[in-house]
Structure formats: C-alpha cells, structure tokens
Design an enzyme around this catalytic site. Structure first.
Site, PDB file in Angstrom:
ATOM      1  CG  HIS A   1      39.703  34.108  42.614  1.00  0.00           C
ATOM      2  ND1 HIS A   1      40.787  34.104  43.378  1.00  0.00           N
ATOM      3  CD2 HIS A   1      39.000  32.225  41.717  1.00  0.00           C
ATOM      4  CE1 HIS A   1      41.397  32.920  42.614  1.00  0.00           C
ATOM      5  NE2 HIS A   1      40.853  32.390  41.532  1.00  0.00           N
ATOM      6  CD  GLU A   2      31.061  36.960  42.271  1.00  0.00           C
ATOM      7  OE1 GLU A   2      30.972  36.233  40.390  1.00  0.00           O
ATOM      8  OE2 GLU A   2      29.658  37.126  41.779  1.00  0.00           O
ATOM      9  NE  ARG A   3      29.725  31.935  44.961  1.00  0.00           N
ATOM     10  CZ  ARG A   3      29.296  30.754  44.407  1.00  0.00           C
ATOM     11  NH1 ARG A   3      30.114  29.557  44.707  1.00  0.00           N
ATOM     12  NH2 ARG A   3      28.651  30.736  43.205  1.00  0.00           N
TER      13      ARG A   3
ATOM     14  CB  SER B   1      36.065  39.419  46.373  1.00  0.00           C
ATOM     15  OG  SER B   1      34.821  39.798  45.944  1.00  0.00           O
TER      16      SER B   1
END
Lengths: 399, 264
Positions: free
Chosen positions: A261-263, A265
């Site tokens: 999810h972080e990457r 975003s």
C-alpha cells in the site's frame, strides 16, 4: 470506412476526454473537493510549514477526517467510506498537487502506511480504538519499522517485545519515523522471538502517551521539510496484549503486505507532480528570452520535454493497470514494485532536468523547483530503496 | 424555512478564455465548468440558515445538461433537492430572459428566502437577481456580506457593501432575494459522504413545456440584449525599466509620462 468514422464520432460525443474512461461524476466531485482543500488548506501555508520543519497534522487531519478523506477504502463500520480503488486514486492524484512531498507522504502514512495492517488483520477492539480515530482524524499515526541498525534488511530488527503476563514490554529504538514527533500511536514492528527467520516478528499498536516512550531526536532532512521525522526510543514500554495486530510471529508478513500500500501510494506523484513541474518550467521557458528567442523554441529542450511526457504517460497508464489489478483482487506486488522503482527514478530525473532548464533561477530557494529537487531524492531511499525494489523484482522472476 | 438558491454553472476561473474565430462566443472545448464562486457563498449561507432554523434548501439552476454537475455539487455540500431548467429553448438567454425562466420555475415553489451570488463570473452582468425579484414581486438586497434572519423567519437584517468600504445595514421583510458577496462566509467543501448521498437526491428537470412559458419569452428569442461581438482586451505590454542617476531618471520619467503615456 464511413461507418467506422461515424461510430468513432458517436463515441467522441459520449466521452469528453480519456479520463472519462476511468472516472465518473462522483470521482469528479471528489477531485474538486480535494483540489480545493489542497489549494486553500495546504499550499497556501506550505512556505511557512517548510520553514518551520513541521505541519499542524492534528488540525489538518481532523479537517480531512471530517470530509471523509482519510478512510476512502476502509470499512464503513469503522468510519471509512467503503469505496473502491478509483476513489482512492482520485484522492492520491489530487494530493500530488501539493507543492512538495512533505505532506503527501505525511498523509499517506495515515492512510496507506500505518493503518492497512490494522484494518486487514487487527481485532475489532483495535479497529474501534485506533483505526476509527485515525480515519476520523482524531489521532495521528506513524509506521515504525526502520531502526538505526536495520532498514531495508528488515529481518535485522533489534527492537524487542517480550510477553509479560497481560502485557508486552517494548525496548529498543526506531528511526526516520515520519510524523514521529506528533503521532498518537505507532504501528510498530518488533522482535517477539530470538529464532532466526521471518516468523520472529510481530506488529503492534503502540500509543505514545505511555511511560517509556520518548522522542529522542527530531531529525533534520535534505527535503520534505514540512514533514517532521523522528528518532524514537522505547524503555520498558508496556502495552496491553490486546495491542498485538493479528497473530504473534506474523508481523513481518503483515508488514510486507502493508508495504504494498505504501509503495503504491507514491505512484501518482510520478505523473501528477512531475506534470506540475513541467508546466511551471514550460511557462518559464516561454517567457525566458535567450539569444533573441524564447527558450521553449530550443529543439534540445523541446525534445527532452517530449521524452518526459512520454514516460509520464507510461507510468500513468501503468498505475491505472495496477488499480485494475487491485480492483480485480489480483496480487500486484510485482507491478507495484516496478512502478515504485520507475516512479522514483522518473521523479528525480524530471526534478533535476527542470531545475537545469530554469538555470540560475532553479538554484534559488525562492523558485519552487528547488524544493521539488530536494524532495525528489526521498522516493529512491524511502519505502524500500531502489536496490531493494530491484531485488524483489529479481526474486519474483526467480533469478 | 424553505430556502431557495439560484445557482449558475460557469467556466472554471482558471480557464484561459479563447474567443471563437467568428467572434460569436468563446471556445468551449475542453473547458472545465464549476459552480459560480459567488453562488458558493449563497449555498453556504442557505445551509447555515437551515442548520439554525430547520427547513429545506433547494437549488435552482438554468443551463445545459452539464449544469447538473454543479447542482450535484451543491447537493453534496448539503442542499436537499435541485430544480434544473434545461431545454434548448433556454440557450442564448440574457439577464432578462434568464430571470423570466427562473421566475417561472420558482413561482410554483414555496419559499421564505432566495439567495444567489451577486453576479456570475462569466458574463458579469449582475442583473438577474434584480429582474427576478421584480418578476416575483419581492425585495432584493445586493452585495451582502452579513445576514441575520430573524427568529420568526419573517424578516432579515443584511449588511451590504457600499463605496469607500462603508457598510449599509438594511432590514428587509421576507421573502426577499439576497445577493451574496465574498466575505459573507467561508463555503464548506463537499464531503465524500455528501458526494455519495448527492447521487440519490432528486433533481426536477423543467423543460420549456413544463415551465409554462412560450419559446419566444425565453432564451435568445426572449432576450432584450443581442451580443454583437466577443473580443479580448489588448494584451498588456511589458513594463519599462529606466536606468541611470536619479536626476536623469526623473527627467526621463516626466518626458515619458508627458509624451508616451500622455498622463500629464
């Protein structure tokens, strides 16, 4: 032939532009809300916050929570909106118009880095007690994984959480923690077993108002200056066992999923923020007269811009492909990893290339491109360095 | 209180306006349309009155199909329903024939107060509300920067801007039309839950037949004003920077002001 043309014309009448292939009227309204919010509530204050070295996250997140922006994809039972990946993408795309990476990252920590694992693996208690206030903007969150001695090599983590009756006792330190000086709770990865291997770690929700928690240092950074980054210290900090996310020993696996999810975003920055940089640079090139004609008339510059636009279009379409994969429930780890690698590289290339086109003005802090240039380094080192992305891709390919 | 808001969809204020080659209008391709910024103040004020006194907020708008987007935005901000005057016959209206159509849509409705922007930022005429108030036989107060509706809902006290930064305080019996100016309030953003709810709120579409008017009373045919030509103001030339000693500069400046600018 004739028939084809008529059919094409009919289609052109129904669809005003390529974006309508993906986005509907509600998406458009959400876009307008986030756009106005970014202009009035963020960009208008950014110079001040950059100079100060932090932004008023509690105030800002509360306003965003009230508008339903912090939990777009999350369950309505916990204050989310229960909407799909396209709504979330609209939100991320508009955040990418923020004039610098400090706040897009600070906000993504709240929505994409510290909360997905709680939503996916956390108990009802954790979701009611921590996820709900995070989505409402009543609590600021951080993701605490990196340590002074362990970054990309997550398995070298030394922070420990030892079970003692109804509590876990946490000892150790974490560093480069975004939102770290303001966070109300951390999503923290700690070692729960001395055994080697990936099943020795667990993910916890750690409130920062407990004894034993200390912000040991506010860190001074090259870029993203409107975002605060901290080194944190834990000295016999006791948390209730209820604060364990999911199963003990599964934290590393959860975190690897949370990283997706972080990457993901950061991808819109690579085709939205870069376009903002190019647009402002082109405005400058049009009015800057060198040797009797505007710089934009220099073929060498026009070609360079044309190549960037081509790459931007590619990463945009790749992102839309990833959204379609995610919507279909497919594992997009490979694509997200490739996207993150490419996004980081492209963002840097365009920031430094645009600065070059500005010449001496680009080197001045009063010119916005200098901020983008300083901020541009972060994507290649944060959220897993470029080299880590390459390793992941290589492993997935079985090399 | 039954509150009406007259709202117009206009080109986004960031739009770079291009005149079409015939000079009969602007190039509309690729233009993004938004709610008229002054109407945003009207919607916000209406919602505040509703929050304080209860009632309903109805958005009334005339415009082509695309104007539903702006109506939906107002519904997403919290308005209850929309009335959309939409028919080819309404196209090409001036302030008068716009007011005529709006009045026809408003007359059958129950209303205690009508709000709207002080002008639309596309044609900038600032005439519709006065004509509309006349047609409805109610008062209007223009350029309002503060509004207090009496508890019984029968009257309101409005502050309006007058020249020199002074304020005029007017007490008006309701129903009346209040034309809203910047400074009245800070319009809220459409929240995401509001956007999703707006989908289900009713918009009553009124075409020519439903309006009860005839084709020559509305749109271009009913207009008292004919637009003959559109043109952009001449582009401003770059400023001149004078260099030299103060005495020389003063001489140069006086010369330029006298001979070029013909200002003295």
């Amino acid at each position: 032939m004739e028939e084809n043309r008529i059919r094409e014309n009919q289609m052109a009448e129904q669809i005003a532009g390529p974006d309508e292939l993906y986005f509907n009227e509600e998406h458009g309204m959400l876009r307008q809300t986030v756009k106005d919010f970014v202009t009035k509530e963020i960009n208008a204050h950014l110079d001040e916050w950059e100079a100060k070295g932090e932004s008023p996250l509690h105030d800002l997140f509360k306003k965003m929570g009230d508008l339903g922006l912090l939990g777009i994809r999350y369950d309505e039972a916990y204050g989310g909106q229960g909407l799909d990946y396209w709504y979330e993408l609209v939100f991320l795309e508009e955040l990418a118009h923020i004039e610098g990476l400090g706040l897009p990252v600070a906000i993504a920590v709240q929505t994409h880095m510290a909360t997905p694992a709680i939503a996916e693996f956390g108990s009802d208690y954790l979701k009611q007690t921590y996820l709900r206030p995070a989505l409402a903007g009543d609590m600021v969150t951080s993701i605490a994984v990196t340590e002074p001695g362990a970054g990309s090599d997550v398995s070298a983590l030394a922070t420990t959480a030892k079970r003692d009756g109804d509590t876990y006792v946490i000892n150790g330190s974490k560093t480069f923690i975004t939102n770290g000086t303001q966070a109300d709770f951390l999503t923290l990865l700690a070692r729960t077993s001395e055994k080697p291997g990936y099943h020795s770690f667990s993910l916890f929700v750690v409130p920062t108002d407990l004894p034993g928690f200390e912000v040991s240092k506010k860190l001074d950074k090259l870029g993203m200056r409107s975002s605060d980054t901290a080194e944190l210290f834990f000295d016999d900090l006791r948390i209730p066992v209820e604060n364990l996310i999911g199963e003990e020993g599964e934290g590393f696996i959860y975190q690897m999923r949370q990283f997706q999810h972080e990457r993901y975003s950061v991808l819109p920055s690579a085709y939205i923020t870069t376009m903002d940089m190019i647009n402002m640079t082109v405005d400058y090139l049009r009015q800057r007269i060198v040797f009797g004609k505007p710089l934009i008339k220099q073929q060498v510059l026009r070609h360079r811009l044309a190549e960037w636009l081509t790459e931007i279009e590619c990463i945009k379409q790749f992102t839309y492909h990833i959204v379609r994969m995610k919507s279909a429930g497919l594992d997009a780890t490979r694509e997200i990893t490739m996207g993150k690698l490419k996004a980081a590289r492209l963002f840097q290339e365009i920031a430094q290339g645009c600065l070059q086109m500005y010449g001496g003005m680009g080197f001045m802090n009063e010119t916005l491109i200098s901020r983008y240039y300083r901020d541009s380094r972060v994507f290649s080192v944060g959220g897993g360095a470029d080299e880590v992305m390459c390793e992941v891709i290589g492993k997935l390919e079985g090399f | 209180m039954d509150i009406l808001v007259c709202m117009k969809q206009v080109p986004d204020t960031e739009t770079k306006i291009v005149i079409n080659p015939e000079g009969t209008g602007i190039v509309t391709d690729g233009i993004k349309y938004v709610m008229n910024p002054y109407d945003e103040f009207a919607v916000e004020e209406a919602l505040k009155i509703k929050e304080k006194m209860g009632g309903t907020v109805t958005i009334v708008s005339m415009g082509p199909q695309r104007a539903t987007e702006a109506i939906r935005t107002a519904l997403a901000m919290g308005a209850d329903k929309g009335v959309h005057l939409c028919d080819d016959a309404f196209e090409g209206a001036d302030s008068y024939s716009t007011a005529k159509a709006l009045a026809a849509a408003i007359k059958p409705l129950s209303y205690d107060i009508i709000l709207g922007g002080k002008q639309a930022v596309d044609h900038d005429n600032a005439q519709v509300y006065a004509a509309l108030a006349e047609l409805l036989d109610i008062s209007h107060v223009s350029i309002v920067t503060q509004l207090d509706v009496a508890e019984d809902g029968k009257s309101a006290v409005a502050q309006r801007e007058v020249e020199g930064g002074a304020r005029e305080v007017i007490e008006v019996s309701l129903p009346a039309f209040i034309a809203c100016q910047k400074g009245l309030n800070e319009p809220r953003y459409a929240s995401l839950p509001g956007i999703m709810k707006a989908k289900k709120k009713p918009i009553d579409v009124i075409d020519l037949a439903k309006s009860g008017l005839s084709a020559d009373e509305v749109g271009e045919k009913g207009a008292k004003l004919k637009i003959r030509k559109f043109f952009l103001p001449p582009e401003r030339e770059a400023g001149k920077i004078l260099e030299g000693e103060p005495e020389e500069l003063a001489t140069q400046l006086v010369k330029l002001l006298r001979e070029e600018a013909k200002a003295i």
